[in-house]
Design an enzyme around this catalytic site. Sequence first.
Site, PDB file in Angstrom:
ATOM      1  N   TYR A 146       0.819  -1.225   0.000  1.00  0.00           N
ATOM      2  CA  TYR A 146       0.000   0.000   0.000  1.00  0.00           C
ATOM      3  C   TYR A 146       0.851   1.272   0.000  1.00  0.00           C
ATOM      4  O   TYR A 146       0.345   2.360  -0.239  1.00  0.00           O
ATOM      5  CB  TYR A 146      -0.955   0.023   1.203  1.00  0.00           C
ATOM      6  CG  TYR A 146      -1.971  -1.111   1.229  1.00  0.00           C
ATOM      7  CD1 TYR A 146      -2.125  -1.960   0.142  1.00  0.00           C
ATOM      8  CD2 TYR A 146      -2.774  -1.322   2.331  1.00  0.00           C
ATOM      9  CE1 TYR A 146      -3.041  -3.000   0.164  1.00  0.00           C
ATOM     10  CE2 TYR A 146      -3.706  -2.360   2.361  1.00  0.00           C
ATOM     11  CZ  TYR A 146      -3.822  -3.195   1.271  1.00  0.00           C
ATOM     12  OH  TYR A 146      -4.736  -4.219   1.297  1.00  0.00           O
ATOM     13  N   LYS A 195       3.879 -15.288   2.511  1.00  0.00           N
ATOM     14  CA  LYS A 195       3.746 -16.058   1.264  1.00  0.00           C
ATOM     15  C   LYS A 195       5.170 -16.381   0.827  1.00  0.00           C
ATOM     16  O   LYS A 195       5.616 -16.021  -0.267  1.00  0.00           O
ATOM     17  CB  LYS A 195       2.975 -15.206   0.238  1.00  0.00           C
ATOM     18  CG  LYS A 195       2.557 -15.946  -1.015  1.00  0.00           C
ATOM     19  CD  LYS A 195       1.468 -16.967  -0.803  1.00  0.00           C
ATOM     20  CE  LYS A 195       1.167 -17.694  -2.098  1.00  0.00           C
ATOM     21  NZ  LYS A 195       0.338 -18.900  -1.914  1.00  0.00           N
ATOM     22  N   ASP A 227      -2.608 -18.153   2.313  1.00  0.00           N
ATOM     23  CA  ASP A 227      -3.796 -18.834   1.774  1.00  0.00           C
ATOM     24  C   ASP A 227      -4.284 -19.894   2.755  1.00  0.00           C
ATOM     25  O   ASP A 227      -5.495 -20.039   2.991  1.00  0.00           O
ATOM     26  CB  ASP A 227      -3.535 -19.429   0.378  1.00  0.00           C
ATOM     27  CG  ASP A 227      -2.145 -20.018   0.228  1.00  0.00           C
ATOM     28  OD1 ASP A 227      -1.311 -19.862   1.146  1.00  0.00           O
ATOM     29  OD2 ASP A 227      -1.876 -20.657  -0.811  1.00  0.00           O
TER      30      ASP A 227
END
Length: 361
Positions: A146, A195, A227
Site C-alpha cells: 500500500y 507467502k 492462503d
Amino acid sequence: MKLNIVCIPGDGIGPEIVSEAKKVLNKIAGVYGHEMNFQDVLMGGASIDAYGVPLTEETIAAAKAADAVLMGSIGGNTVTSPWYKLPPDKRPEAGLLGIRKALNLFANLRPAVLYEELADACPLKKEISSAGFDMMIMRELTGGLYFGERHTTQENGIRKAVDTLTYDENEIRRIAIKGFDIAMKRRKKVTSVDKANVLDSSRLWRKVVDEVAADYPEVSLEHMLVDNCAMQLVKDPAQFDVILTENMFGDILSDEASMVTGSIGMLASASLNDSKFGLYEPSHGSAPDIAGKGIANPIATILSAAMMLRYSFDLDREADAVEAAVKEILKKGYRTVDIMSEGCTQVSCGEMGDLLADEIR
Ligand code: NAD
C-alpha cells in the site's frame, strides 16, 4: 498513575460511544486509584465543520503531547453528507490517515473474540464455533504494497499497472517485536503469516521473525502461508493466539476474522508506535444511520479503552476488570439492539455504559 488521554469523539455515533468509554475509565480510575485527565479534540467531519479541514496542527500537537488517544469514529453518510463533495484529501477519512502518519502508528491490533453468549451471531458451523476463539491480528500498517511505488503506463496501446511490495528488515523487526511482546501478555503463541513460497519480501519477513523469536523463548512460533491462514480462520479459529502479518495480508485477514465473530459493535482495535503510545478506536465506522438515537453499542469502544489500559499503560489488572465486566453483563442478558436476541433485556447506549461501570467494583 496519572494518565493524560486525548479523546477524539468524531462524527456520527462517535460522541455517544466515547462518552460511555469515559464513564467506564472514570470508574476504573476511582476503584484503582488513578488520575485520568481527558481532553476532547476535533477530527474528521466535526473538524471540517469547525475549521474547514479534517485534521488541524492543534489536534496533532494535543495527540502527541498525550499518553494515549481514544477515538470514536469519523465520517458521515458517504452519499448524502456534504463532506463527500470535498476533494479526497479534505474529506473526514483524510484526518485519520493524517493522524496515523503524524503519530507513526505502524502496528495495528485487532482482536477477534467470540463470546459464548453471542455464539449464535457467529456464521460458522456450531461444531466449530462451540470451541470459541480469542485471537489478536497484528498487522503492519505503514509499509508493504500500500505504500510502495506505483505507476500506470501504456506501451504499444497496452495499459500496464505496477505496484511494488517492499519491506526492509527494520520495518519487519519492529512489528515482530510488538507481536512477541503482545503474545507475552496472552497465551504466548505467534503465528507469522506470509507467502514465503513465492515472495522475496515474505522470505525476509520469515528470517527476521525467526531472529526476533530467539529473544522470546517462552513464545511458541509457527509460520503459515496466507492462503492456508485464510482457510484455517474459518476451519479452526480456536488454534490462533497472535497472528503477525504484513499490511495487505493483515488487511484481508483481520476483516475475515472480525466477520466470523458476527458482532460489529463488539470489535476493538489499536494502532501503536514504537513507544507505548497508541490510538485506540472501535473497528466499526461512525454509523450515521443510527447516530443520535442512543442505541449504538459502546462495547467496542470500551474494549478499545481496555486495550489502552493494557498496552499503553501496562495496567493489566484494570484491563482485565473491564473485559470481565463485559463478559458478566452479557452473561446477565443485557444487550444493545445490534446484538439483541430472544429472552435478553434491551438497553440503550447510555444504559450499557452504566451497567459496565457499575460492574467494576
Ligand atoms: P459502519 O461501521 O459505520 O456501519 C455499518 C453498519 O453497522 C450500520 O448499519 C451501523 O448502524 C452498524 N453499526 C456500526 N457500529 C455500530 C455500533 N457500535 N452499534 C450498533 N450498530 C453499529 O460502516 P459504514 O456505514 O460503511 O460507514 C459509515 C461511516 O463511517 C463512513 O463515513 C465511513 O467512511 C466511516 N468509517 C470510519 C471508520 C473510522 O473512523 N476508523 C471506520 C470505518 C468506517
